[in-house]
Scaffold this motif. Sequence first.
Motif, PDB file in Angstrom:
ATOM      1  N   VAL A  14      41.773  34.443  -2.256  1.00 37.15           N
ATOM      2  CA  VAL A  14      41.529  35.194  -3.493  1.00 37.15           C
ATOM      3  C   VAL A  14      41.898  36.667  -3.326  1.00 37.15           C
ATOM      4  N   VAL A  19      47.948  36.628  -5.069  1.00 40.02           N
ATOM      5  CA  VAL A  19      47.027  36.114  -6.082  1.00 40.02           C
ATOM      6  C   VAL A  19      46.621  37.228  -7.038  1.00 40.02           C
ATOM      7  N   THR A  23      47.566  37.302 -11.035  1.00 37.87           N
ATOM      8  CA  THR A  23      46.460  37.421 -11.985  1.00 37.87           C
ATOM      9  C   THR A  23      46.696  38.580 -12.945  1.00 37.87           C
TER      10      THR A  23
END
Length: 78
Positions: A14, A19, A23
Amino acid sequence: MPFQELRELIVQVVSSWQVIAVTLVVILYFSLVSYVTKVHYRPHTSAAPKGKRRKAKKAAPESDVISADSDDLGLEGE
C-alpha cells in the motif's frame, strides 16, 4: 504465513510509490469526469426573463363541460 508477516507485506504494498501514484491518477480522472458531466449536462436557461411567468391557461367554457347530473352522453339522434 503468520499474521504479522502478512500485515507487513500489505503495508509495503500500500505504501509503494506505484500504488500511491495510480491511486492519485484514478482520483484525478474521476474528478475530471465528474466536472465534465456537470458542465455538459448543466440545465439550459431560457431566453425569457426569470421574473416573468407564463400566464395560466384560461378555464374551459362551461358549455363544453358535460355535467355529471345529466344522463345525456352528448350523442346525436337517439
